[in-house]
Design an enzyme around this catalytic site. Structure first.
Site, PDB file in Angstrom:
ATOM      1  N   THR A 234       0.836  -1.198   0.000  1.00 23.01           N
ATOM      2  CA  THR A 234       0.000   0.000   0.000  1.00 23.01           C
ATOM      3  C   THR A 234       0.872   1.251   0.000  1.00 23.01           C
ATOM      4  O   THR A 234       1.764   1.397   0.838  1.00 23.01           O
ATOM      5  CB  THR A 234      -0.911   0.019   1.241  1.00 23.01           C
ATOM      6  OG1 THR A 234      -1.744  -1.139   1.223  1.00 23.01           O
ATOM      7  CG2 THR A 234      -1.792   1.263   1.258  1.00 23.01           C
TER       8      THR A 234
ATOM      9  N   CYS B 281      25.782   7.057   5.007  1.00 20.86           N
ATOM     10  CA  CYS B 281      25.591   5.607   5.103  1.00 20.86           C
ATOM     11  C   CYS B 281      26.842   4.882   5.567  1.00 20.86           C
ATOM     12  O   CYS B 281      26.785   3.720   5.944  1.00 20.86           O
ATOM     13  CB  CYS B 281      25.153   5.052   3.740  1.00 20.86           C
ATOM     14  SG  CYS B 281      23.602   5.767   3.163  1.00 20.86           S
TER      15      CYS B 281
END
Length: 411
Positions: free
Chosen positions: A248, A334
């Protein structure tokens, strides 16, 4: 008055490659979809679903317009990391029985490199192209690396650590002459430089919402439709996003992403002019006030909102601690937990001592001239203080060539 106090009660933010602040106009567009308009955009039987589906499709069109493609070519994801995974794993999943060779570069984002290593464990052959001292790949070497079984070439448009812009148009031309797909991690280039996927002629492109003044947790994968690129889905379920990415969608994130894309398209020329001005001010300022510095990456082929600079005789982490009133980084967010020198700088051939002294400074839409002046002052004071405590700096001042010293090795 409240807003001014807030701005100066926190460090000056100059880490726009790690993330960008959400534009207030983006937040305004998102809010209705966090309150009254909460419907599932995949619900087809009532108005709650219809209104959010309409908003999601509008956002898809806004993102498509920014990079000059059709809305149907945009697949929503959770961010550029997922998009990179979906592109490379999806290509291999669909075409891997015919072709199992991928080419990328040594300076790609960690998520591309780790995905390639994962695919190597699955039997894929991966070629990691080196870069020159400017951070650019050799087009001749790329052409020589392509084989009959080469499936894809993945090259980042704008490098996240040094801001270098690769010649993606020429890369695509070479690849398509050999029937090879082209994927690009475009996260650091979208909304920073003009990006036209038709002109670049790429097949797949990864985009991130929070790098363009939109919300976190949303991104997109551009998938070329003509000629069609086929991917194997890596998330199974309800078959959303043309069957490529089940799950969704979050309307408020899609709407925010779309609004950020619309603003970027409308204001790109202003943003570029604004950032170029501040970049020139920064370069002149640090060169005037701080000797023995090194700009990492090409000065000609670069996005000027990303400046990676090394300060000789200063340790990078110590420098960051010394300028706590300014938020900058020593490399990619990161990999910032690692104390190892940046693999990107090592690939450029930057000496290890200089790689350890590097800072990445990011300039963005909301950066002011006063903030650049403040950074120059903070850096010049901190570097001066740290060098005064450095015996290596003292030796350099005495005319001793540090590189020629034969240090005693510990037993």
């Amino acid at each position: 008055m409240r807003k001014i106090i807030y701005r100066f009660s926190r460090p000056t933010y100059l880490d726009f490659q790690a993330t960008t602040p959400t534009d207030y106009r983006v937040l305004d567009a998102m809010l209705p979809y966090l309150t009254n308009q909460f419907g599932n955009p995949h619900s087809k039987t009532h108005s709650y679903g219809w209104e959010t589906e309409k908003a999601v499709e509008k956002a898809r069109a806004q993102i498509a317009s920014l990079i000059n493609t059709q809305p149907q070519s945009i697949i929503f994801t959770s961010g550029a990391t997922e998009s990179n995974n979906a592109a490379l794993k999806g290509l291999y999943g669909f075409y891997g029985k015919q072709k199992n060779h991928i080419i990328t570069t040594q300076t790609e984002h960690k998520c591309v490199l780790d995905t390639c290593r994962y695919l190597e464990d699955k039997g894929v052959e991966v070629t990691y192209l080196p870069v020159d001292c400017n951070g650019l790949i050799s087009l001749k070497q790329l052409q020589e690396s392509i084989k009959s079984n080469t499936l894809c070439v993945s090259v980042m448009l704008v490098n996240n650590e040094i801001g270098v812009i690769q010649n993606l148009k020429e890369i695509s031309k070479i690849c398509h002459e050999h029937g090879v797909y082209v994927h690009s991690d475009m996260a650091q280039g979208i909304a920073k430089i003009p990006v036209d996927v038709q002109d670049l002629d790429i097949d797949l492109g990864s985009i991130s919402g929070h790098k363009i003044y939109g919300p976190k947790g949303i991104g997109a994968l551009y998938v070329r439709r003509k000629p069609r690129v086929r991917l194997q889905q890596i998330i199974h379920g309800g078959g959303q996003e043309r069957g490529l990415r089940s799950g969704t969608l979050a309307p408020h994130l899609c709407v925010g992403f779309g609004k950020a894309a619309e603003i970027a398209q409308n204001e790109l020329s202003y943003d570029i002019q604004h950032i170029d001005k501040l970049y020139n001010k920064l370069i002149i300022g640090i060169k005037e006030k701080i000797p023995q510095i090194q700009i990492n990456g090409s000065l000609e082929h670069r996005y000027k909102g990303n400046l990676n600079v090394s300060f000789a005789f200063v340790e990078g982490e110590s420098l960051i601690m010394a300028i706590k009133q300014v938020a900058v980084s020593s490399g990619s967010a990161c990999t910032s937990a690692s104390l190892e020198p940046s693999y990107v700088l090592r690939a450029l051939g930057v000496q290890e001592d200089m790689a350890h002294t590097s800072l990445r400074i990011g300039i963005g839409r909301f950066t002011t001239e006063k903030e650049i002046d403040f950074l120059i002052y903070q850096l010049s004071q901190a570097v001066k203080k740290l060098r005064e405590m450095s015996p290596l700096w003292e030796m350099h001042q005495d005319g001793i060539d540090i590189n020629k010293i034969e240090w005693t090795q510990p037993h």
